[in-house]
Design a protein around this motif. Sequence first.
Motif, PDB file in Angstrom:
ATOM      1  N   ARG A 108      -5.176   9.642   0.544  1.00 42.69           N
ATOM      2  CA  ARG A 108      -5.886   8.353   0.633  1.00 42.69           C
ATOM      3  C   ARG A 108      -4.922   7.202   0.386  1.00 42.69           C
ATOM      4  NH1 ARG A 108      -5.476  11.833  -3.011  1.00 42.69           N
ATOM      5  NH2 ARG A 108      -7.645  12.389  -3.347  1.00 42.69           N
ATOM      6  N   ARG A 122       1.188  -0.739  -7.035  1.00 43.35           N
ATOM      7  CA  ARG A 122       1.109  -1.787  -8.057  1.00 43.35           C
ATOM      8  C   ARG A 122       2.464  -2.213  -8.596  1.00 43.35           C
ATOM      9  NH1 ARG A 122      -4.040  -4.150  -8.382  1.00 43.35           N
ATOM     10  NH2 ARG A 122      -5.409  -2.565  -7.534  1.00 43.35           N
ATOM     11  N   GLN A 140     -17.032   7.432  -8.660  1.00 44.89           N
ATOM     12  CA  GLN A 140     -16.465   7.108  -7.351  1.00 44.89           C
ATOM     13  C   GLN A 140     -16.497   8.347  -6.452  1.00 44.89           C
ATOM     14  OE1 GLN A 140     -12.256   6.075  -7.122  1.00 44.89           O
ATOM     15  NE2 GLN A 140     -12.697   4.601  -5.504  1.00 44.89           N
ATOM     16  N   SER A 141     -16.794   8.130  -5.193  1.00 47.96           N
ATOM     17  CA  SER A 141     -16.841   9.167  -4.151  1.00 47.96           C
ATOM     18  C   SER A 141     -18.056  10.085  -4.263  1.00 47.96           C
ATOM     19  CB  SER A 141     -15.545  10.012  -4.108  1.00 47.96           C
ATOM     20  OG  SER A 141     -14.427   9.175  -3.947  1.00 47.96           O
ATOM     21  N   LYS A 184      -9.603  12.109  -7.161  1.00 42.46           N
ATOM     22  CA  LYS A 184      -8.127  12.161  -7.233  1.00 42.46           C
ATOM     23  C   LYS A 184      -7.628  12.280  -8.668  1.00 42.46           C
ATOM     24  CE  LYS A 184      -8.153   7.497  -5.815  1.00 42.46           C
ATOM     25  NZ  LYS A 184      -9.498   7.433  -6.336  1.00 42.46           N
ATOM     26  N   SER A 189     -12.944   9.523 -10.441  1.00 43.28           N
ATOM     27  CA  SER A 189     -12.648   9.837  -9.033  1.00 43.28           C
ATOM     28  C   SER A 189     -12.115  11.259  -8.853  1.00 43.28           C
ATOM     29  CB  SER A 189     -11.617   8.839  -8.489  1.00 43.28           C
ATOM     30  OG  SER A 189     -10.359   9.069  -9.071  1.00 43.28           O
ATOM     31  N   VAL A 208      -3.348   0.849  -3.520  1.00 48.99           N
ATOM     32  CA  VAL A 208      -2.465  -0.300  -3.686  1.00 48.99           C
ATOM     33  C   VAL A 208      -1.235   0.164  -4.485  1.00 48.99           C
ATOM     34  CG1 VAL A 208      -2.215  -2.581  -4.760  1.00 48.99           C
ATOM     35  CG2 VAL A 208      -4.353  -1.971  -3.597  1.00 48.99           C
ATOM     36  N   PHE A 263       0.822  -1.210   0.000  1.00 47.45           N
ATOM     37  CA  PHE A 263       0.000   0.000   0.000  1.00 47.45           C
ATOM     38  C   PHE A 263       0.855   1.258   0.000  1.00 47.45           C
ATOM     39  CE2 PHE A 263      -2.335  -3.367   2.232  1.00 47.45           C
ATOM     40  CZ  PHE A 263      -3.332  -3.554   1.282  1.00 47.45           C
TER      41      PHE A 263
HETATM   42  C1  LIG Z   1      -6.157  -0.704   1.746  1.00 43.36           C
HETATM   43  C2  LIG Z   1      -6.804   0.202   0.714  1.00 43.36           C
HETATM   44  C3  LIG Z   1      -6.428   0.068  -0.625  1.00 43.36           C
HETATM   45  C4  LIG Z   1      -7.021   0.874  -1.598  1.00 43.36           C
HETATM   46  N1  LIG Z   1      -6.604   0.768  -2.899  1.00 43.36           N
HETATM   47  C5  LIG Z   1      -7.133   1.592  -3.829  1.00 43.36           C
HETATM   48  C6  LIG Z   1      -6.608   1.583  -5.161  1.00 43.36           C
HETATM   49  O1  LIG Z   1      -5.661   0.864  -5.511  1.00 43.36           O
HETATM   50  N2  LIG Z   1      -7.173   2.427  -6.067  1.00 43.36           N
HETATM   51  C7  LIG Z   1      -8.202   3.275  -5.730  1.00 43.36           C
HETATM   52  O2  LIG Z   1      -8.654   4.019  -6.616  1.00 43.36           O
HETATM   53  N3  LIG Z   1      -8.685   3.338  -4.475  1.00 43.36           N
HETATM   54  C8  LIG Z   1      -8.166   2.513  -3.511  1.00 43.36           C
HETATM   55  N4  LIG Z   1      -8.623   2.570  -2.210  1.00 43.36           N
HETATM   56  C9  LIG Z   1      -9.710   3.540  -1.885  1.00 43.36           C
HETATM   57  C10 LIG Z   1      -9.101   4.949  -1.720  1.00 43.36           C
HETATM   58  O3  LIG Z   1      -8.400   5.048  -0.495  1.00 43.36           O
HETATM   59  C11 LIG Z   1     -10.172   6.059  -1.787  1.00 43.36           C
HETATM   60  O4  LIG Z   1     -11.125   5.861  -0.772  1.00 43.36           O
HETATM   61  C12 LIG Z   1     -10.880   6.104  -3.138  1.00 43.36           C
HETATM   62  O5  LIG Z   1     -10.002   5.829  -4.197  1.00 43.36           O
HETATM   63  C13 LIG Z   1     -11.554   7.452  -3.365  1.00 43.36           C
HETATM   64  O6  LIG Z   1     -10.585   8.462  -3.346  1.00 43.36           O
HETATM   65  P1  LIG Z   1     -10.864   9.954  -3.861  1.00 43.36           P
HETATM   66  O7  LIG Z   1     -12.259  10.322  -3.481  1.00 43.36           O
HETATM   67  O8  LIG Z   1      -9.845  10.782  -3.145  1.00 43.36           O
HETATM   68  O9  LIG Z   1     -10.641   9.963  -5.356  1.00 43.36           O
HETATM   69  C14 LIG Z   1      -8.037   1.803  -1.223  1.00 43.36           C
HETATM   70  C15 LIG Z   1      -8.372   1.957   0.132  1.00 43.36           C
HETATM   71  C16 LIG Z   1      -7.757   1.176   1.077  1.00 43.36           C
HETATM   72  C17 LIG Z   1      -8.105   1.388   2.540  1.00 43.36           C
END
Ligand SMILES: Cc1cc2nc3c(=O)[nH]c(=O)nc-3n(C[C@H](O)[C@H](O)[C@H](O)COP(=O)(O)O)c2cc1C
Length: 197
Positions: free
Chosen positions: A40, A45, A123-124, A62, A60, A43, A25
């Motif tokens: 936030r 990669r 998303q979000s 981000k 999203s 992963v 992470f």
């Molecule tokens: C352990 C963990 C792994 C995550 N991996 C991803 C990821 O690889 N890609 C992703 O878009 N969001 C991932 N998320 C969710 C993001 O933390 C975040 O909640 C989501 O992408 C929305 O972010 P934003 O509103 O800032 O765009 C993960 C969350 C956790 C807790």
Amino acid sequence: MSNPLEILKDNWLQAKSLKDASANFCSLATVSSAGEVSVRTLVLREVTDDSVVIFINNTSPKWQQLHDSKSFELLVFWPQLMQQYRVRGEAGEVPVDLMREQWARKPYDAKIIDLYYSECQPQSSVVVSRERLVSDINALKQQYPRDSDIAFPEIAKGIAIKANYVEVWHNSATDRLHERNLYRLSNGEWQQRTLVP
Ligand SMILES: Cc1cc2nc3c(=O)[nH]c(=O)nc-3n(C[C@H](O)[C@H](O)[C@H](O)COP(=O)(O)O)c2cc1C
């Protein structure tokens, strides 16, 4: 001068071999056009000799923030090694063919959620209720019952952060005089500076 991404990559392998729960992470901090900061977990990669790769989607916040502002920072912290890396650079897209291949390996449920972003809501965004979200997801699962029914959604994006700034923090267990090195890329060469811990 040594390449900090090689250091990061070597130690990533070590963190994984030590089964560090945080090994896979990272945290990504971004800034909106209004100057609001978000951070936030994502992963981690891939790490190459010049880039760090994450997967996100273009619905999203981000994604928007990465485009609106060039200011962002990716952070990894591995407790098993007591090491931190802070990475800045240029965010570029992973080529779509490569992304399609990578995306095909995602589990079915993760593909369904990507489909939801693509066909239902970004998303979000705010949903009416958790029940409505679950029923929309179930409807998608009925519509696409098999993994092979789901085509690659264009919203899925790989971001390769081509690093030009890496701060390496390695713990000193004995005297708290932790090692901090800042690497900046200048004319294709990494320049290293020692920082006060
Ligand atoms: C352990 C963990 C792994 C995550 N991996 C991803 C990821 O690889 N890609 C992703 O878009 N969001 C991932 N998320 C969710 C993001 O933390 C975040 O909640 C989501 O992408 C929305 O972010 P934003 O509103 O800032 O765009 C993960 C969350 C956790 C807790």
